[in-house]
Enzyme design. Structure first.
Site, PDB file in Angstrom:
ATOM      1  N   LYS A  24       5.682  -0.745  22.645  1.00 12.39           N
ATOM      2  CA  LYS A  24       4.777   0.263  22.444  1.00 12.39           C
ATOM      3  C   LYS A  24       3.443   0.241  23.081  1.00 12.39           C
ATOM      4  O   LYS A  24       2.686   1.268  23.836  1.00 12.39           O
ATOM      5  CB  LYS A  24       4.624   0.551  20.820  1.00 12.39           C
ATOM      6  CG  LYS A  24       5.899   0.801  20.041  1.00 12.39           C
ATOM      7  CD  LYS A  24       5.915   0.903  18.537  1.00 12.39           C
ATOM      8  CE  LYS A  24       4.978  -0.221  17.944  1.00 12.39           C
ATOM      9  NZ  LYS A  24       5.955  -1.389  17.695  1.00 12.39           N
ATOM     10  N   ARG A  32       3.547   3.400   9.447  1.00 10.11           N
ATOM     11  CA  ARG A  32       4.727   2.549   9.125  1.00 10.11           C
ATOM     12  C   ARG A  32       5.423   2.791   7.846  1.00 10.11           C
ATOM     13  O   ARG A  32       6.367   2.085   7.558  1.00 10.11           O
ATOM     14  CB  ARG A  32       4.195   1.159   9.165  1.00 10.11           C
ATOM     15  CG  ARG A  32       4.302   0.218  10.573  1.00 10.11           C
ATOM     16  CD  ARG A  32       3.610  -0.933  10.280  1.00 10.11           C
ATOM     17  NE  ARG A  32       3.978  -2.094  11.082  1.00 10.11           N
ATOM     18  CZ  ARG A  32       3.396  -2.311  12.109  1.00 10.11           C
ATOM     19  NH1 ARG A  32       2.324  -1.626  12.634  1.00 10.11           N
ATOM     20  NH2 ARG A  32       3.673  -3.409  12.751  1.00 10.11           N
TER      21      ARG A  32
HETATM   22  P1  AMP Z   1       1.112  -4.710  15.183  1.00  7.51           P
HETATM   23  O1  AMP Z   1       0.330  -5.182  16.117  1.00  7.51           O
HETATM   24  O2  AMP Z   1       1.516  -2.981  15.116  1.00  7.51           O
HETATM   25  O3  AMP Z   1       2.698  -5.254  15.071  1.00  7.51           O
HETATM   26  O4  AMP Z   1       0.809  -5.003  13.662  1.00  7.51           O
HETATM   27  C1  AMP Z   1       0.272  -6.237  13.102  1.00  7.51           C
HETATM   28  C2  AMP Z   1       0.121  -6.553  11.695  1.00  7.51           C
HETATM   29  O5  AMP Z   1      -0.876  -5.509  11.190  1.00  7.51           O
HETATM   30  C3  AMP Z   1       1.671  -5.919  10.897  1.00  7.51           C
HETATM   31  O6  AMP Z   1       2.424  -6.970  10.937  1.00  7.51           O
HETATM   32  C4  AMP Z   1       0.925  -5.798   9.588  1.00  7.51           C
HETATM   33  O7  AMP Z   1       0.339  -6.820   8.843  1.00  7.51           O
HETATM   34  C5  AMP Z   1      -0.315  -5.153  10.112  1.00  7.51           C
HETATM   35  N1  AMP Z   1      -0.162  -3.324  10.460  1.00  7.51           N
HETATM   36  C6  AMP Z   1      -0.484  -2.820  11.451  1.00  7.51           C
HETATM   37  N2  AMP Z   1      -0.347  -1.509  11.207  1.00  7.51           N
HETATM   38  C7  AMP Z   1       0.067  -1.393  10.073  1.00  7.51           C
HETATM   39  C8  AMP Z   1       0.324  -0.291   9.307  1.00  7.51           C
HETATM   40  N3  AMP Z   1       0.479   0.803   9.782  1.00  7.51           N
HETATM   41  N4  AMP Z   1       0.744  -0.366   7.837  1.00  7.51           N
HETATM   42  C9  AMP Z   1       0.771  -1.575   7.190  1.00  7.51           C
HETATM   43  N5  AMP Z   1       0.109  -2.695   8.005  1.00  7.51           N
HETATM   44  C10 AMP Z   1      -0.008  -2.537   9.335  1.00  7.51           C
END
Ligand code: AMP
Length: 186
Positions: free
Chosen positions: A13, A88
């Protein structure tokens, strides 16, 4: 034009979002990046979410919805938003629809990047070695993948019912995924 890039962690992504920013002037809204920036700055929010991210769990809907709402004007002023890692949960998706509707806007396309779990594990091991992101360690990654499957997969029928969902083979080259995204946006 507002796009959601949808897919498990390490599906590509971020790579696709960066290309759209460069080519189309769109604005990438990554809640993961925003949360990591908050942690790095040592802000009150950062302190609050640090352990949650370290565990690989999801932070509350309220927190990420507020982060996104703050950035919508910036995306609107640019070429539209690429939502990366948000929504999410179905509650986040409903809040996003409501926030956009209030501004006379909407989600135009949702592209799901499909990647095998085994390929994801390989990609994440490589990213962990290169970037050292603590939540990319293999144990935490399994928790993140599980959170994705449990909370986020139900979003597919939500957007499918709106006729907005396109699937792209995330195992293909960066160029072939880019082509599928551009077609969804056309
Ligand atoms: P990512 O870089 O998108 O994989 O996000 C890293 C971490 O941030 C995730 O494992 C969650 O702990 C938190 N996080 C990011 N986006 C969200 C979201 N939309 N809802 C809840 N937690 C989030």
């Amino acid at each position: 034009m507002n796009l959601i890039l949808f897919g498990p962690p390490a599906a590509g992504k971020g790579t696709q979002a960066k290309r759209l920013v460069e080519e189309k002037g769109m604005v990438q809204l990554s809640t993961g990046d925003m949360l990591r920036a908050a942690i790095a700055s040592g802000s009150e929010l950062g302190l609050k979410v640090k352990d949650v991210l370290a565990r690989g769990d999801l932070v509350t809907d309220e927190i990420v919805i507020a982060l996104i709402e703050d950035r919508l004007p910036e995306a609107e002023a640019g070429g539209g938003a690429i939502f990366d890692g948000f929504p999410r949960t179905v509650a986040q998706a409903e809040a996003l629809d409501a926030m956009l509707a209030k501004r006379g806007a909407q989600i135009d396309a949702v592209v799901r990047l499909k990647v095998d779990d085994s390929a994801l594990l390989e990609r994440i091991a490589k990213r962990y070695a290169e970037q050292g992101r603590p939540d990319d360690n293999p144990d935490t990654f399994v928790v993140r993948l599980d959170a994705y499957n449990r909370n986020t997969a139900p979003l597919l029928p939500y957007y499918d019912a709106q006729g907005k969902l396109t699937e792209a083979d995330g195992m293909g080259s960066i160029e072939s995924v880019a082509k599928a995204i551009d077609e969804a946006l056309a």
